[in-house]
Design a protein around this motif. Structure first.
Motif, short mmCIF file in Angstrom:
data_model
loop_
_atom_site.label_atom_id
_atom_site.label_comp_id
_atom_site.label_asym_id
_atom_site.label_seq_id
_atom_site.Cartn_x
_atom_site.Cartn_y
_atom_site.Cartn_z
N PHE A 93 0.83 -1.20 0.00
CA PHE A 93 0.00 0.00 0.00
C PHE A 93 0.87 1.26 0.00
N ASP A 94 1.86 1.30 0.88
CA ASP A 94 2.71 2.48 0.99
C ASP A 94 3.50 2.73 -0.30
N LYS A 95 3.97 1.67 -0.96
CA LYS A 95 4.71 1.84 -2.21
C LYS A 95 3.79 2.34 -3.33
N LEU A 96 2.60 1.75 -3.43
CA LEU A 96 1.66 2.18 -4.47
C LEU A 96 1.17 3.61 -4.24
N ALA A 97 1.11 4.04 -3.00
CA ALA A 97 0.57 5.36 -2.65
C ALA A 97 1.53 6.52 -2.92
N PRO A 105 -7.07 5.14 4.33
CA PRO A 105 -5.77 4.68 4.83
C PRO A 105 -5.78 3.18 5.13
N PHE A 106 -4.62 2.58 5.02
CA PHE A 106 -4.49 1.16 5.33
C PHE A 106 -4.61 0.98 6.83
N GLU A 107 -5.64 0.22 7.23
CA GLU A 107 -5.89 0.03 8.66
C GLU A 107 -6.75 -1.21 8.88
N GLU A 108 -6.88 -1.59 10.13
CA GLU A 108 -7.71 -2.73 10.48
C GLU A 108 -9.18 -2.38 10.27
N THR A 109 -9.94 -3.33 9.76
CA THR A 109 -11.38 -3.17 9.57
C THR A 109 -12.08 -4.35 10.24
N GLY A 116 -6.94 -1.02 2.63
CA GLY A 116 -6.85 0.38 2.24
C GLY A 116 -7.16 0.58 0.77
N LEU A 117 -7.54 1.80 0.42
CA LEU A 117 -7.86 2.19 -0.95
C LEU A 117 -7.00 3.38 -1.36
N LEU A 118 -6.53 3.36 -2.59
CA LEU A 118 -5.75 4.49 -3.10
C LEU A 118 -5.84 4.54 -4.61
N THR A 119 -5.51 5.69 -5.15
CA THR A 119 -5.32 5.85 -6.59
C THR A 119 -3.87 6.26 -6.77
N ASP A 120 -3.13 5.48 -7.56
CA ASP A 120 -1.70 5.75 -7.70
C ASP A 120 -1.43 6.96 -8.59
N LYS A 121 -0.17 7.30 -8.73
CA LYS A 121 0.23 8.49 -9.48
C LYS A 121 -0.09 8.40 -10.97
N PHE A 122 -0.46 7.22 -11.45
CA PHE A 122 -0.83 7.05 -12.86
C PHE A 122 -2.34 7.01 -13.06
N GLY A 123 -3.11 7.15 -11.97
CA GLY A 123 -4.56 7.17 -12.07
C GLY A 123 -5.22 5.81 -11.90
N THR A 124 -4.45 4.78 -11.53
CA THR A 124 -5.02 3.46 -11.33
C THR A 124 -5.50 3.30 -9.89
N PRO A 125 -6.77 2.93 -9.71
CA PRO A 125 -7.29 2.72 -8.35
C PRO A 125 -6.94 1.31 -7.84
N TRP A 126 -6.47 1.24 -6.61
CA TRP A 126 -6.05 -0.01 -5.99
C TRP A 126 -6.81 -0.24 -4.69
N MET A 127 -7.06 -1.51 -4.40
CA MET A 127 -7.63 -1.97 -3.14
C MET A 127 -6.64 -3.00 -2.61
#
Length: 133
Positions: A93-97, A105-109, A116-127
């Motif tokens: 998560f931290d590398k992709l972010a 944010p990446f956390e316990e659920t 965690g959920l993020l969109t990387d610097k190229f516009g790709t959404p990651w879970m």
């Protein structure tokens, strides 16, 4: 049957796929438009990627650059990564972010020790999800 994600980029497929290789590992194969029969139709696009495949142990991500005027930003989907431990998930998560946008944010659920959920610097959404123990 295999279901494989195929990503489209607006001219930055090569650096995106090289970034994903640096984060996820695997083997990257990339064919530029200049090496295809389409090179005569798009001479200014010769160095852009007609097809790329990043292959890991049991997974693939495919991608290409869209021809000029055909790109649409990714929306309504995520590339989902499931890993065995929260530590592995947090590291990915931290590398992709890096230089991207964190949606959650990446956390316990309640369903996972790490998600965690993020969109990387190229516009790709990651879970990024961690398997339950």
């Amino acid at each position: 049957m295999k279901v494989i994600s195929y990503l489209n980029f607006d001219g930055n497929c090569r650096p995106a796929m090289e970034f994903y290789k640096s984060v996820l590992g695997g083997e990257l194969i990339a064919m530029p438009f200049g090496d295809t029969p389409m090179s005569d139709d798009m001479p200014d696009f010769a160095d852009k990627i007609a097809h790329a495949c990043l292959m890991g142990d049991g997974w693939h991500i495919m991608a290409s650059d869209c021809p000029p005027g055909h790109f649409e930003a990714m929306k309504g989907m995520n590339i989902s990564i499931h890993v065995p431990t929260a530590a592995e998930g947090k590291a990915l998560f931290d590398k992709l972010a890096v230089d991207g946008t964190v949606t959650m944010p990446f956390e316990e659920t309640f369903w996972s020790p790490g998600f965690g959920l993020l969109t990387d610097k190229f516009g790709t959404p990651w879970m990024v999800n961690t398997d339950m123990a």
